[in-house]
Design a protein around this motif. Structure first.
Motif, PDB file in Angstrom:
ATOM      1  N   PRO A   6      67.711  35.814  46.470  1.00 33.25           N
ATOM      2  CA  PRO A   6      67.204  36.721  45.445  1.00 33.25           C
ATOM      3  C   PRO A   6      65.669  36.653  45.352  1.00 33.25           C
ATOM      4  O   PRO A   6      65.096  35.570  45.496  1.00 33.25           O
ATOM      5  CB  PRO A   6      67.831  36.190  44.149  1.00 33.25           C
ATOM      6  N   ALA A   7      65.051  37.827  45.097  1.00 29.11           N
ATOM      7  CA  ALA A   7      63.581  37.908  45.117  1.00 29.11           C
ATOM      8  C   ALA A   7      62.959  36.928  44.119  1.00 29.11           C
ATOM      9  O   ALA A   7      61.946  36.289  44.412  1.00 29.11           O
ATOM     10  CB  ALA A   7      63.143  39.333  44.804  1.00 29.11           C
ATOM     11  N   TYR A   8      63.591  36.775  42.959  1.00 31.98           N
ATOM     12  CA  TYR A   8      62.975  35.892  41.954  1.00 31.98           C
ATOM     13  C   TYR A   8      62.941  34.441  42.469  1.00 31.98           C
ATOM     14  O   TYR A   8      61.992  33.710  42.200  1.00 31.98           O
ATOM     15  CB  TYR A   8      63.694  36.012  40.599  1.00 31.98           C
ATOM     16  N   GLN A   9      63.952  34.050  43.248  1.00 28.61           N
ATOM     17  CA  GLN A   9      63.973  32.674  43.776  1.00 28.61           C
ATOM     18  C   GLN A   9      62.892  32.482  44.840  1.00 28.61           C
ATOM     19  O   GLN A   9      62.255  31.440  44.914  1.00 28.61           O
ATOM     20  CB  GLN A   9      65.337  32.348  44.386  1.00 28.61           C
ATOM     21  N   ARG A  10      62.685  33.544  45.633  1.00 26.08           N
ATOM     22  CA  ARG A  10      61.643  33.444  46.667  1.00 26.08           C
ATOM     23  C   ARG A  10      60.266  33.337  46.005  1.00 26.08           C
ATOM     24  O   ARG A  10      59.422  32.550  46.400  1.00 26.08           O
ATOM     25  CB  ARG A  10      61.696  34.649  47.611  1.00 26.08           C
ATOM     26  N   LYS A  11      60.077  34.151  44.925  1.00 24.60           N
ATOM     27  CA  LYS A  11      58.774  34.130  44.232  1.00 24.60           C
ATOM     28  C   LYS A  11      58.562  32.787  43.556  1.00 24.60           C
ATOM     29  O   LYS A  11      57.477  32.207  43.615  1.00 24.60           O
ATOM     30  CB  LYS A  11      58.717  35.253  43.193  1.00 24.60           C
ATOM     31  N   LEU A  12      59.617  32.284  42.898  1.00 29.48           N
ATOM     32  CA  LEU A  12      59.519  31.011  42.185  1.00 29.48           C
ATOM     33  C   LEU A  12      59.224  29.877  43.168  1.00 29.48           C
ATOM     34  O   LEU A  12      58.384  29.012  42.907  1.00 29.48           O
ATOM     35  CB  LEU A  12      60.855  30.757  41.469  1.00 29.48           C
ATOM     36  N   GLY A  13      59.903  29.911  44.327  1.00 25.76           N
ATOM     37  CA  GLY A  13      59.695  28.872  45.346  1.00 25.76           C
ATOM     38  C   GLY A  13      58.249  28.864  45.800  1.00 25.76           C
ATOM     39  O   GLY A  13      57.599  27.812  45.849  1.00 25.76           O
TER      40      GLY A  13
END
Ligand code: HEM
Ligand code: HEM
Length: 177
Positions: free
Chosen positions: A80-87
């Motif tokens: 999910p995009a939010y996980q990639r951004k958070l990472g």
């Protein structure tokens, strides 16, 4: 998974070497400030704490150069995009604190009029002796290593989550081992 999905070997070496160093330096820092002045080896630990801390500054620059020159694997598109951004955000926060923590220690010692060691070398001084500035950096250095530790805990929990509780292709830890 092909080899190119992994972090380059130099980055993996750097990741685990610097990670262990930082955890050891935090442990030593926490331990040494609690020792009585009468303990004979207290200031030996200070010496090693500072020297390895300065080494982390040099390793950080080397690491950023290596990162810039290497091909870093992209996070899986299926994540999910939010996980990639958070990472990505957490990784850059880790880099920021890996810089601020040792630099605040350096400036605290420097402003306090103390030599900053790098094993048996003495690092250059950048500041005039200034007790107020030394107290400021002392306050900062007393706090931010524990913020760094908190971010590392989050980062580790995320790696465990992706390995054991997500789809196999989200196992990013494999890329760093
Ligand atoms: C990655 C590098 C570093 C980490 C993670 C780190 C972490 C810590 C921690 C956790 C403490 C104990 C704080 C407290 O509970 O009060 C501490 C104390 C200290 N650090 Fe560092 N440090 C680093 C680098 C440095 C450097 C480069 C210097 C100086 C050149 C330095 C000088 C000191 C000194 C003098 C203290 C003791 C302050 C006191 O006596 O209250 N540190 N550090
Ligand atoms: C002091 C300890 C640590 C620090 C400072 C740290 C820092 C970092 C940084 C800055 C990155 C980003 C690499 C880049 O793309 O440039 C990274 C990636 C990574 N770290 Fe850590 N790390 C630490 C400990 C750990 C631990 C204990 C684990 C797991 C058990 C871990 C697992 C990973 C993984 C899996 C990646 C790659 C994520 C991806 O594929 O995008 N790290 N770490």
């Amino acid at each position: 998974m092909s080899n190119s999905d992994k972090y380059p070997v130099l980055m993996r070496l750097m990741h685990w070497t610097v990670g262990l160093l930082i955890l050891g330096i935090i442990g030593a820092g926490w331990y040494m400030v609690g020792l009585e002045d009468s303990v004979s080896y207290k200031y030996d630990i200070y010496h090693w704490h500072k020297s390895f801390g300065v080494l982390v500054i040099f390793l950080l620059f080397a690491r950023l150069v290596i990162r810039w020159a290497s091909k870093v694997p992209k996070l899986p598109d299926s994540m999910p995009a939010y996980q990639r951004k958070l990472g990505t955000l957490v990784h850059w926060l880790l880099y920021l604190f890996m810089f601020l923590v040792p630099v605040s220690g350096y400036l605290m010692s420097d402003a306090g009029g103390r030599d900053v060691p790098l094993f048996n070398l003495v690092m250059p001084s950048f500041l005039e002796k200034n007790q107020d500035l030394a107290s400021f950096f002392h306050e900062v250095h007393h706090t931010i290593p524990y913020i760094l530790l908190g971010i590392v805990v989050l980062h580790t929990l995320a790696a465990i989550k992706h390995r054991y509780f997500d789809k196999p292709e989200h196992d990013v830890l494999r890329r760093m081992l």
